[in-house]
Design a protein around this motif. Structure first.
Motif, PDB file in Angstrom:
ATOM      1  N   UNK A   1       1.059  -1.285  -0.131  1.00 22.97           N
ATOM      2  CA  UNK A   1       0.201  -0.034   0.258  1.00 22.97           C
ATOM      3  C   UNK A   1       1.012   1.638  -0.137  1.00 22.97           C
TER       4      UNK A   1
ATOM      5  N   UNK B   1      -4.833 -11.926  -4.755  1.00 26.87           N
ATOM      6  CA  UNK B   1      -5.533 -10.730  -3.936  1.00 26.87           C
ATOM      7  C   UNK B   1      -4.951  -9.876  -3.585  1.00 26.87           C
TER       8      UNK B   1
ATOM      9  N   UNK C   1      -7.047  -6.097  -4.584  1.00 28.84           N
ATOM     10  CA  UNK C   1      -7.474  -5.503  -3.880  1.00 28.84           C
ATOM     11  C   UNK C   1      -7.050  -4.514  -3.584  1.00 28.84           C
ATOM     12  N   UNK C   2      -5.968  -4.054  -3.294  1.00 31.38           N
ATOM     13  CA  UNK C   2      -5.708  -2.766  -2.099  1.00 31.38           C
ATOM     14  C   UNK C   2      -5.453  -1.494  -3.350  1.00 31.38           C
TER      15      UNK C   2
ATOM     16  N   UNK D   1      -7.701  -0.337  -4.695  1.00 31.98           N
ATOM     17  CA  UNK D   1      -8.853  -0.420  -4.469  1.00 31.98           C
ATOM     18  C   UNK D   1      -9.113   1.208  -3.541  1.00 31.98           C
ATOM     19  N   UNK D   2      -8.379   1.493  -2.549  1.00 32.64           N
ATOM     20  CA  UNK D   2      -7.680   1.995  -1.790  1.00 32.64           C
ATOM     21  C   UNK D   2      -7.404   3.414  -2.785  1.00 32.64           C
TER      22      UNK D   2
ATOM     23  N   UNK E   1     -13.380  -5.402  -5.779  1.00 33.59           N
ATOM     24  CA  UNK E   1     -14.012  -4.888  -4.081  1.00 33.59           C
ATOM     25  C   UNK E   1     -14.650  -3.677  -3.911  1.00 33.59           C
TER      26      UNK E   1
ATOM     27  N   UNK F   1     -18.590  -3.153  -3.316  1.00 30.74           N
ATOM     28  CA  UNK F   1     -18.966  -1.915  -2.459  1.00 30.74           C
ATOM     29  C   UNK F   1     -19.809  -0.929  -2.796  1.00 30.74           C
TER      30      UNK F   1
ATOM     31  N   UNK G   1     -20.463  -8.778  -1.281  1.00 30.63           N
ATOM     32  CA  UNK G   1     -19.272  -9.373  -0.126  1.00 30.63           C
ATOM     33  C   UNK G   1     -19.089 -10.875  -0.588  1.00 30.63           C
TER      34      UNK G   1
ATOM     35  N   UNK H   1     -16.233 -12.700  -2.742  1.00 34.40           N
ATOM     36  CA  UNK H   1     -15.847 -13.585  -1.677  1.00 34.40           C
ATOM     37  C   UNK H   1     -15.789 -14.781  -2.672  1.00 34.40           C
TER      38      UNK H   1
ATOM     39  N   UNK I   1     -12.746 -15.054  -4.984  1.00 40.68           N
ATOM     40  CA  UNK I   1     -11.626 -14.974  -5.237  1.00 40.68           C
ATOM     41  C   UNK I   1     -11.268 -16.606  -4.603  1.00 40.68           C
ATOM     42  N   UNK I   2     -11.846 -17.270  -3.699  1.00 37.66           N
ATOM     43  CA  UNK I   2     -11.856 -18.103  -2.837  1.00 37.66           C
ATOM     44  C   UNK I   2     -11.153 -19.317  -4.294  1.00 37.66           C
TER      45      UNK I   2
ATOM     46  N   UNK J   1      -8.533 -18.211  -5.890  1.00 35.88           N
ATOM     47  CA  UNK J   1      -7.211 -19.137  -4.984  1.00 35.88           C
ATOM     48  C   UNK J   1      -7.068 -20.082  -5.302  1.00 35.88           C
TER      49      UNK J   1
END
Lengths: 457, 399
Positions: free
Chosen positions: A299, A392, A395-396, A398-399, A406, A410, A426, A430, A433-434, A437
């Motif tokens: 991040x 995975x 997803x960061x 999105x910040x 993600x 939202x 969500x 999930x 993603x699951x 992965x």
């Protein structure tokens, strides 16, 4: 046998009836307590009192969780409604409100990509799958080349399919290189399946090449011809530009992680070779780069590139936000990949290096022909693991305001019709993603098992 | 001689080619080339940055650290008032990050150990429950889990008046988790002194017993005496000193609680998500570590007549720990780095309060980014230093 005298032979068969001969009694069946399902249950679930209590506790946990989940997601769930208000009126919070997710599925997958142009994304991923198929065909021998071409060349072609718009001369050539890789892969897969020879060699032989040199020379010409065909096709293509700002959803997640893996693999190899180099300056530079990027959280790198890339570049150069994120992710992933490659290189015994030197191979030849093929094989599970981590970690983004999966999940809750809908979207992402992965990690575990056969007793 | 030979056999190779083919010369050339490229690249970026900054009237100095920051921080471990300097903001963020890391590591280790042992259980149900717990949680992104815990659990809790209560001491509601806070009274310092003395005594006894065992082979009981010293003596001292510790209980007043310790929802969500996620990786590390000790070790110990408990403590664990500790430490480091995701739910950790709020307020991008990355680099270098020391110590002493 012939010289065996009659009396002796007679003696062998002449056993009196009174002599007892040992006949073992028939084996008794195993006790029923060690056979069948009951025995298995007794052994694995109720072997002792604590174990039995734990089993009951475990079953109670599973029952509670499943019961609650099925009640929420299925029995009490609402499947048809026009807004969240409808759902709440029908079941309140006791059941899931799936219509909100169903309506949003296109956006969860493609983001805000224009509906009329979505076929381009689908086509690109279909091409990717076609590119992947030869890797599973048993008769195809050039799997490594196909895999590498896919990782390195597909992004070139795909980025044009996704982005569209004006293409200059260099850009056109690069797209054509990507397309050439695709054509070569398809043709090679076909010729190797049918005749067992890669396409370039096959054509060269058709033209009467007998020596390896002539084959490779004609092969290069054929490759050039393929490039010409690709160039022609690319000239004909004319896609409407789609700004990266509207890219989103699962598609964006795939783009970022795809770029990450495509760049990090070659960059990681170069960095790892640099770190192991005997030249102190190069080794120091590579080590610094790797350790710096590995020691800080992703991040912070994303933030750094988001705020500082415009400062680093000459005034007037605009870098869009997606590219900033991709650069950050690529640098981060390269540092991690470098350590994986270094691990693989360290596992190769010294004798291999020495043997390659003794055969008169130089550094690049021994690395490319002897060391890397062996090291890459060992590294595959770790590379897949790194890719899972990368997937995975996307997803960061999105910040910093990109619309990845993600963010889109939202966004469902901010839609006026589905306001406040949070748990359902969500849960949906999930699962996505699951599935990705978990599938990749199982694949890598299988691969590990298969590759380990040579070393395990 | 030499000139005759070379002229008679073949023409001397061109001078340029001969020194270009020398490996050492080439190494030096490559390195010079690399340095030129890297320095050139950095110089290009730096010169761009300087021009851009001067155009925008930005400065790269650290003098802003003394300036008042002028914003509030919702959760601080060390005292902070609105109007304190930027340096104080940095310290607050640092302290919060370290707090999250410490608590997260504690919980993650306990849960990971528990799940790792469950994964090795003989019981099929427990084994598979642990397996699916691990598979599901480690195959979904951490950020998703943090957001799910925060928005899906902690903000959906009832308001303070409808709090979930546990024995009138602990309250859970959408303002966070309330628990009684300890209030030291006179004499508490003395109690702490007694506690420290007993712990030191117990450690000394343990070391002495171990040395005795190694020198004479006599085995003294360690676990129970140590536990006895550490628990009984402080409890006695506590009672003798007249219980010098009061509890400040949370009480509902109006719409909110007063007193006690309030753990904000973002902190709860962050700690739970981080420790649950990391515990999955720790569980796998624990399992791999214990499985790595070959069964022959257990059998050999039993054949020598070593008791099962001592087999575990003196034979299996030391060997398993050698495998467990390095990846465990790197998981701790990962947890510390992952705590930076706090920014997604607004918990004021270092990245959120420093690299986001302070950066946006002051505009000093370069010093702020450098300080943040510097902190993580220092932590990571320190950890790898410790790990190298450890690895050197536990390295198999081979012949």
């Amino acid at each position: 046998m012939n010289n065996l005298s009659p009396p002796q032979a007679a003696h062998l068969t002449d056993i009196p009836d009174t002599v007892k001969v040992f006949v073992p009694a028939a084996a008794r069946a195993a006790p029923s307590s060690t056979l069948g399902a009951t025995a298995w249950i007794r052994k694995n679930m109720f072997s002792s009192v604590p174990s039995a209590l734990l089993t009951i506790l475990g079953i109670w946990i599973v029952y509670t969780v499943l019961n609650g989940f099925i009640g929420w997601a299925w029995t009490n769930a609402v499947w048809e409604a026009s807004s969240r208000r409808d759902c709440l009126d029908k079941v309140g919070n006791a059941g899931a409100c799936w219509p909100g997710v169903v309506v949003w599925i296109p956006n969860l997958i493609y983001g805000l990509y224009p509906k009329d142009e979505v076929w381009r994304i689908n086509l690109a991923f279909a091409l990717l799958i076609v590119w992947l198929i030869p890797l599973w065909l048993p008769k195809v021998n050039s799997k490594v080349a196909i895999g590498l071409s896919m990782v390195l060349l597909f992004p070139l072609f795909a980025s044009y399919m996704f982005m569209g718009g004006e293409k200059g001369a260099i850009w056109t050539a690069l797209i054509a290189v990507g397309l050439t890789g695709f054509l070569w892969t398809v043709l090679t897969a076909v010729t190797e399946t049918l005749w067992g020879v890669p396409v370039l060699r096959l054509v060269a032989r058709k033209f009467g090449a007998t020596t390896a040199e002539a084959e490779s020379r004609i092969g290069q010409v054929v490759l050039l011809a393929l490039f010409g065909v690709a160039l022609f096709i690319v000239f004909e293509l004319d896609f409407v530009e789609v700004r990266t700002r509207v890219w989103g959803g699962l598609f964006l997640t795939m783009v970022i992680s795809g770029f990450g893996i495509a760049v990090s693999l070659p960059a990681g190899i170069v960095l790892a070779l640099g770190r192991r180099s005997k030249m102190p300056v190069i080794s120091l530079l590579c080590t610094t780069f790797i350790e710096l990027f590995r020691s800080v959280p992703l991040i912070t790198i994303l933030f750094m590139f988001n705020t500082m890339l415009p400062l680093f570049l000459p005034a007037g150069v605009e870098v869009n936000q997606l590219l900033r994120a991709i650069v950050a992710v690529c640098l981060f992933a390269s540092a991690y990949m470098a350590e994986i490659v270094r691990g693989g290189l360290q596992a190769i015994p010294r004798g291999q290096y020495e043997a390659a030197s003794a055969m008169g191979l130089g550094f690049w030849q021994s690395t490319a022909l002897i060391i890397m093929p062996q090291a890459l094989k060992i590294m595959i599970p770790n590379i897949v693991g790194n890719f899972i981590g990368l997937f995975k970690d996307t997803t960061l983004v999105s910040i910093i305001g990109l619309l990845d999966l993600l963010s889109m999940a939202r966004a469902v809750g901010q839609d006026t019709r589905w306001i406040g809908l949070f748990i359902e979207p969500f849960f949906f992402i999930t699962v996505i993603y699951f599935v990705f992965c978990f599938a990749m990690s199982q694949y890598s575990m299988n691969l590990e098992k298969r590759l380990n056969t040579g070393h395990k007793r | 001689m030499a000139s005759v030979e070379s002229s008679s056999l073949r023409p001397a190779p061109a001078q340029a080619g001969s020194w270009l083919n020398n490996a050492k010369v080439r190494a030096v050339l490559y390195q010079i080339l690399t340095v030129v490229i890297v320095v050139g690249g950095i110089w290009y970026l730096v010169s761009n940055t300087i021009t851009n900054m001067s155009q925008r009237g930005m400065s790269a100095g650290f003098e802003f650290l003394g300036v008042s920051a002028g914003f509030n921080i919702s959760f601080t471990l060390i005292p902070y008032r609105e109007g304190d300097s930027y340096l104080r903001v940095f310290q607050v963020g640092l302290a919060n990050t370290l707090l999250v890391a410490a608590i997260g590591i504690l919980f993650a280790t306990i849960m990971g150990l528990f799940m790792g042992l469950a994964r090795l259980s003989n019981n099929w149900v427990i084994r598979n429950l642990a397996r699916w717990y691990i598979e599901i949680l480690r195959n979904t992104p951490l950020l998703l889990q943090i957001i799910a815990w925060y928005f899906g659990v902690f903000t959906l809790l009832p308001n303070p008046r409808m709090s979930l209560v546990w024995s009138d001491l602990f309250y859970l509601n959408n303002r966070g988790f309330y628990l009684p806070g300890p209030v030291p009274e006179p004499g508490f310092g003395l109690f702490l002194l007694v506690l420290a003395a007993t712990v030191a005594g117990a450690v000394a006894y343990g070391i002495w017993a171990r040395r005795l065992r190694e020198q004479t082979g006599r085995i003294l009981p360690v676990l129970w005496p140590v536990l006895g010293i550490v628990i009984v003596a402080p409890v006695l001292a506590f009672l003798l000193l007249g219980s010098p510790l009061g509890w400040n209980k949370p009480v509902l007043q109006g719409f909110n609680f007063r007193g006690g310790i309030n753990v904000p929802p973002a902190f709860c969500a962050l700690i739970i998500a981080l420790s649950v996620y990391t515990s999955c990786f720790i569980a796998e590390i624990v399992r791999a570590g214990i499985e790595s000790v070959s069964h022959g070790q257990t059998e050999a110990a039993r054949a020598l007549g070593v008791k099962p408990s001592r087999t575990m403590a003196s034979i299996i664990l030391p060997q398993a720990l050698r495998v467990i500790i390095p990846p465990l430490i790197s998981q701790y480091l990962n947890l510390t780095k992952n705590s930076s995701l706090a920014i997604a739910i607004g918990f004021p950790d270092l990245v959120s309060v420093w690299m986001n709020t302070s950066l946006n307020q002051s505009g000093r991008a370069i010093p702020i980014v450098a300080m943040t990355m510097g902190f993580y680099c220092v932590v990571s270098l320190f950890v790898s230093l410790v790990m190298n020391q450890y690895n050197r110590r536990v390295l198999l002493k081979e012949r």
